[in-house]
Design a protein around this motif. Structure first.
Motif, PDB file in Angstrom:
ATOM      1  N   ILE A  62       0.854  -1.184   0.000  1.00  0.00           N
ATOM      2  CA  ILE A  62       0.000   0.000   0.000  1.00  0.00           C
ATOM      3  C   ILE A  62       0.890   1.233   0.000  1.00  0.00           C
ATOM      4  CG2 ILE A  62      -1.740   1.337   1.255  1.00  0.00           C
ATOM      5  CD1 ILE A  62      -2.831  -1.250   2.360  1.00  0.00           C
ATOM      6  N   TYR A  88      -4.343   6.614  -2.571  1.00  0.00           N
ATOM      7  CA  TYR A  88      -3.734   5.398  -2.043  1.00  0.00           C
ATOM      8  C   TYR A  88      -3.901   4.257  -3.042  1.00  0.00           C
ATOM      9  CZ  TYR A  88      -3.706   8.129   2.205  1.00  0.00           C
ATOM     10  OH  TYR A  88      -3.494   9.137   3.111  1.00  0.00           O
ATOM     11  N   ARG A 116      -7.017   8.775   4.914  1.00  0.00           N
ATOM     12  CA  ARG A 116      -7.670   8.276   3.708  1.00  0.00           C
ATOM     13  C   ARG A 116      -9.180   8.355   3.832  1.00  0.00           C
ATOM     14  NH1 ARG A 116     -10.039   5.400   6.770  1.00  0.00           N
ATOM     15  NH2 ARG A 116      -9.823   3.201   7.237  1.00  0.00           N
ATOM     16  N   TYR A 171      -2.030   6.824   7.093  1.00  0.00           N
ATOM     17  CA  TYR A 171      -3.171   5.915   6.938  1.00  0.00           C
ATOM     18  C   TYR A 171      -4.456   6.554   7.404  1.00  0.00           C
ATOM     19  CZ  TYR A 171      -6.132   1.795   7.549  1.00  0.00           C
ATOM     20  OH  TYR A 171      -7.155   0.895   7.502  1.00  0.00           O
ATOM     21  N   PHE A 227      -9.855   0.322   3.296  1.00  0.00           N
ATOM     22  CA  PHE A 227      -9.127  -0.651   2.509  1.00  0.00           C
ATOM     23  C   PHE A 227      -9.761  -2.023   2.668  1.00  0.00           C
ATOM     24  CE2 PHE A 227      -5.785   2.521   3.557  1.00  0.00           C
ATOM     25  CZ  PHE A 227      -5.578   2.969   2.291  1.00  0.00           C
ATOM     26  N   ALA A 236      -3.389   0.159  -3.648  1.00  0.00           N
ATOM     27  CA  ALA A 236      -3.167  -1.174  -3.094  1.00  0.00           C
ATOM     28  C   ALA A 236      -2.762  -2.115  -4.222  1.00  0.00           C
ATOM     29  CB  ALA A 236      -4.433  -1.692  -2.405  1.00  0.00           C
TER      30      ALA A 236
END
Length: 231
Positions: free
Chosen positions: A180, A198, A226, A223, A230, A200
């Protein structure tokens, strides 16, 4: 010792000589490099017309002026003028026609008004945060070409449709490794601003990398900034 030139190197040398000859001739005749009647415009038209004539040869099964065209078979039936928007501006070309109107060119398709590179320019400008009006003005100022806001919207909307299809595609049930990270892009949300997106990336059991998803953030790379969640 005799040096043997590679065929590819020889091809490059020939292209350079040809370019030099064309530039020298254009300069001698007072022909501009760019513009509606410029050298690049004429060369582009010549290349496209030659490709269209070759397509017509293949479609009919014989070359221009062949006797088969005089025996009642489908044959050439003049040409029509068409203007296409290219990366160097509008280019006017002559498109060959056949008597039974069955010719379906692929180099410049029927009703096609833009070559592929133009769509890429529009998407690039849109990605940089320009509005449809600003993109239209850019084409008018730089290329002297008219591209409507509606056309620009259709091009960008097509990408959104493809992104929607991509976002709901099926994924593998297992990804042994996942990375990530974040990249910063310009986003228009009332105003243009840099926003983190972001990414992944999963590694499949076959060892191939695959982008699993994209999420827009509202701050730094942390983190906690965001938007969304996720998988």
């Amino acid at each position: 010792m005799t040096e043997t030139l590679d065929p590819m190197d020889q091809s490059k040398i020939d292209h350079q000589k040809l370019a030099q000859q064309l530039l020298a001739q254009a300069k001698a005749e007072g022909v501009e490099l760019v513009g509606p009647n410029g050298l690049l415009n004429q060369l582009t038209a010549n290349v496209l017309e030659s490709a269209l004539e070759a397509e017509m040869d293949e479609h009919l099964g014989y070359e221009k002026h062949h006797v088969r065209g005089r025996n009642g078979e489908n044959s050439r039936n003049g040409r029509r003028t068409k203007t296409v928007l290219t990366e160097i501006g509008p280019v006017q070309i002559q498109v060959p026609r056949d008597t039974d109107a069955s010719f379906d060119p692929q180099i410049v398709k029927k009703r096609q008004r833009r070559l592929t590179g133009v769509d890429e320019i529009i998407l690039s400008l849109s990605a940089k945060g320009l509005t449809t009006g600003e993109i239209a003005a850019h084409f008018d100022d730089v290329y002297g070409a008219s591209v409507s806001k509606e056309t620009i919207s259709k091009i960008t909307d097509k990408v959104l449709t493809e992104m929607t299809e991509w976002s709901v595609r099926p994924l593998d049930s297992v990804y042994p490794v996942m990375f990530i990270d974040a990249i910063h892009v310009k986003v228009r949300d009332g105003q243009v601003a840099n926003r983190p997106v972001y990414v992944a990336v999963g590694v499949t059991t076959a060892g191939e990398r695959e982008i699993l998803g994209l999420w827009a953030g509202d701050g730094g790379e942390g983190y906690g900034t965001r938007t969304g969640s996720f998988p």
